[in-house]
Design a protein around this motif. Sequence first.
Motif, mmCIF file in Angstrom:
data_model
loop_
_atom_site.group_PDB
_atom_site.id
_atom_site.type_symbol
_atom_site.label_atom_id
_atom_site.label_comp_id
_atom_site.label_asym_id
_atom_site.label_seq_id
_atom_site.Cartn_x
_atom_site.Cartn_y
_atom_site.Cartn_z
ATOM 1 N N ILE A 251 -66.949 -2.892 -29.417
ATOM 2 C CA ILE A 251 -68.483 -2.271 -30.006
ATOM 3 C C ILE A 251 -69.009 -0.558 -29.157
ATOM 4 N N ALA A 252 -68.963 0.294 -30.381
ATOM 5 C CA ALA A 252 -69.586 1.731 -29.698
ATOM 6 C C ALA A 252 -71.103 2.435 -30.146
ATOM 7 N N ILE A 253 -71.238 3.014 -28.565
ATOM 8 C CA ILE A 253 -72.490 2.890 -28.601
ATOM 9 C C ILE A 253 -72.477 4.852 -29.357
ATOM 10 N N PHE A 254 -73.587 5.165 -29.657
ATOM 11 C CA PHE A 254 -73.963 7.252 -30.146
ATOM 12 C C PHE A 254 -74.922 6.582 -29.737
ATOM 13 N N SER A 255 -74.714 8.125 -29.452
ATOM 14 C CA SER A 255 -76.046 8.761 -28.939
ATOM 15 C C SER A 255 -77.061 9.843 -29.812
ATOM 16 N N GLU A 256 -77.865 10.857 -29.896
ATOM 17 C CA GLU A 256 -77.965 11.389 -30.591
ATOM 18 C C GLU A 256 -78.337 12.676 -29.916
ATOM 19 N N GLY A 257 -77.578 13.878 -29.899
ATOM 20 C CA GLY A 257 -77.997 15.271 -28.831
ATOM 21 C C GLY A 257 -76.713 15.767 -27.946
ATOM 22 N N THR A 258 -75.510 14.284 -27.779
ATOM 23 C CA THR A 258 -74.426 14.222 -27.264
ATOM 24 C C THR A 258 -73.512 14.430 -27.869
ATOM 25 N N SER A 259 -71.792 14.715 -27.490
ATOM 26 C CA SER A 259 -70.720 14.126 -28.150
ATOM 27 C C SER A 259 -69.875 13.164 -27.479
ATOM 28 N N ASP A 260 -70.727 12.955 -26.476
ATOM 29 C CA ASP A 260 -69.647 10.948 -26.078
ATOM 30 C C ASP A 260 -70.054 9.910 -26.462
ATOM 31 N N VAL A 261 -69.551 9.429 -26.509
ATOM 32 C CA VAL A 261 -69.732 7.688 -27.105
ATOM 33 C C VAL A 261 -68.898 6.608 -26.526
ATOM 34 N N SER A 262 -69.961 5.914 -25.751
ATOM 35 C CA SER A 262 -69.481 4.878 -25.138
ATOM 36 C C SER A 262 -69.054 3.047 -26.106
ATOM 37 N N ILE A 263 -67.640 2.675 -24.722
ATOM 38 C CA ILE A 263 -67.158 2.133 -25.614
ATOM 39 C C ILE A 263 -67.372 0.720 -24.839
ATOM 40 N N MET A 264 -67.473 -0.009 -25.161
ATOM 41 C CA MET A 264 -67.615 -1.667 -23.917
ATOM 42 C C MET A 264 -67.618 -2.630 -25.075
ATOM 43 N N PRO A 265 -66.273 -3.907 -24.979
ATOM 44 C CA PRO A 265 -66.079 -3.914 -23.442
ATOM 45 C C PRO A 265 -64.686 -3.269 -23.410
ATOM 46 N N VAL A 266 -64.212 -3.248 -22.410
ATOM 47 C CA VAL A 266 -63.136 -2.442 -22.157
ATOM 48 C C VAL A 266 -63.004 -2.985 -20.542
#
Length: 500
Positions: A251-266
Motif C-alpha cells: 500500500i502506498a500513502i501519498f500526501s499533498e505538498g510533498t514528493s515523498d511517497v510512503s510504502i508499507m509494509p516493507v
Amino acid sequence: MSFFKKKNKNDVKKETFMFPTIDENVLYFRDALYNTDDLKTRTIRFNGIPGVIIYLETIANSEELQRSLLIPLSQANTEQSIDTIITSSQFSKTSNMNIAVTTILKGNSVLFFEHGTEFYILNTLQLHSRSPEEPENEKIVRGSHEGFVGNLKINLNLIRMRIQNRCLKIEYVDLGWETNTQVAIVYLEEIANPELVDEIRKRIKSISSDMIFSPGYIEEFIEDKPLSPFQQILYTERPDRVEAHLVEGRIAIFSEGTSDVSIMPVSFFAFFQSPDDFNIRFYAGSVFRLLRFLSFWGAITLPSIYIAVISFHFELIPNDVITVVKSSIENIPFPPFIEALIMAVTIELIREAGIRLPSPIGQTIGIVGGLIIGESVVNAGLVSNVMVIVIALTAIMSFTIPSYEISNTARLLSLPIMIAAATLGFVGIIFCLMIIVIHLCKLESLGTPYLAPFAPLKIPNLKDSIVRFPIWMLNKRPKNIKPQKIIKQSRSREWDKNEK
C-alpha cells in the motif's frame, strides 16, 4: 446492489451492455472501479433528457472537458445532436460497459443519457509538462528518470498512467484540524491484503493532530515501533518504484505538498534494493545489492573494529603492518575512541554543511573541507592516518545505501557500538550486534515480519532479498504480506525447449 462482488480475469473481458437507467450505469462504474474516491460524476441535461459525465479526476483534464463538451452543450440549440456538439479531437461511441470502464482508466470521460443505447467517449487525458529530472537521492543509470513532485494530483496521475488497471483504488483522507492536508491511500483492490488495507486505514483515520504536512508526521503516528532506530516505512520519490510495490500487494500513502511517497509494509531488505537492480544483468544486480547490504554492517562496525583491535587485540595486526600502525598512533594524545569520535563528528558536520548550502558551494565544502581538515588534524597530531582512512571508508559505505533513512540508522548505531568496543573490545561489539539482530527479529512493519524472508524463513522468497534471481524465475509475490494473488507470472521462457 453490486455488480462486482467477485471478479476473475474473464469477467472484465465479457461484453456487458448499457443499462437503461442512469443510476444503474453509475453503480456499475463505481463497482467496476471499486468505489475509488477519484471517480467523479457530473449531471447535465440536454433537450430535457438527464445525463451524466463520469471520469477520474486524477487523470482527466477538467479544462478539456469544459472546452470540448460543457461549453458547446450550453450554446447548442435543440435541433443539434450530441455527435455534432462534441468538439473533442478524439471522440468515439460504444455500448459495451467494460470498454467504457477501460477508456476511463486511460484518462477519457464518458457521457451517457437516461434510456440511452450508447456511451460517448471523449479524450480528456491530462498531460503534465514536467522536467524529466529524477530525484536527487535516488538516481539510477538505466530506466525511468521521472520523479514525483509536490502536487498530489500530478503524483496520482503518474501512477494512473503507469498502472491502467481498474482495481487500482484511491481513497482520500483529510488530516490535521488546521491544515486539512489531503492524503491518498493507494492500492490494488484484487491483490493487496484486505486486512492490511483496513489496518492502515484505521491507523491513518485515528491520527488526531492539528498539523500534518509531511510523511514524517504520518509515519510516527502509524508505525508499529516508533522508538526503534530502524525505519519501518519505505520512502521513495520514484513512480516506477511505487508501481512495483503496488503490484506486489503493498500500500502506498501519498500526501499533498510533498514528493515523498510512503510504502508499507516493507522488510529490512527492501531498503537495499534499487530499480537499477532490475535494469542490469542479474549477476551484477545481485553483487551490487549484496555490496550495499554489507556496506550497512561495515558502516556500523568498521570504526568499532579498529578501536577494539588497537585497544584490546593488538596481536591480530599482521607483523608486516604493525610497524606502520604503531608509528601512526604512538604520538597521538587521545585513545582510539576519542580519535574516532572527533573524526565522526567532523564528517557529520561536513555532510550537514554540504546539504544545507547551495549545490555548488556544498560540493566545494565537502571536497575542500574534507581535504583541509583531514590533512590538518593529521599534521597536528590529533588523529592518526589510519583513523582518517577508517572513518573515510565508513562514510563511503554509508553513502552506498540507497535509503537515506537506513543510512542515518547506520550513522546513529555506530556510536554505541564504538563505546562498547572501547569498553569490552570484540566482546562488546558482538554483544551489541546480538542486541541489534534480536531487535530486528522482533520488529514488525504493519504486523509483518521485518526480517522476512529470513525470519521466519521462506526459501522461495529468498530469490529477491539480498541477491536477485533472474526475473523469469520470480513467479510469486512475497508471502509475508499475504497478497490475495500469490502467482504474478506464469512459467516463463517456455519457448526455450533446451532450458531445463
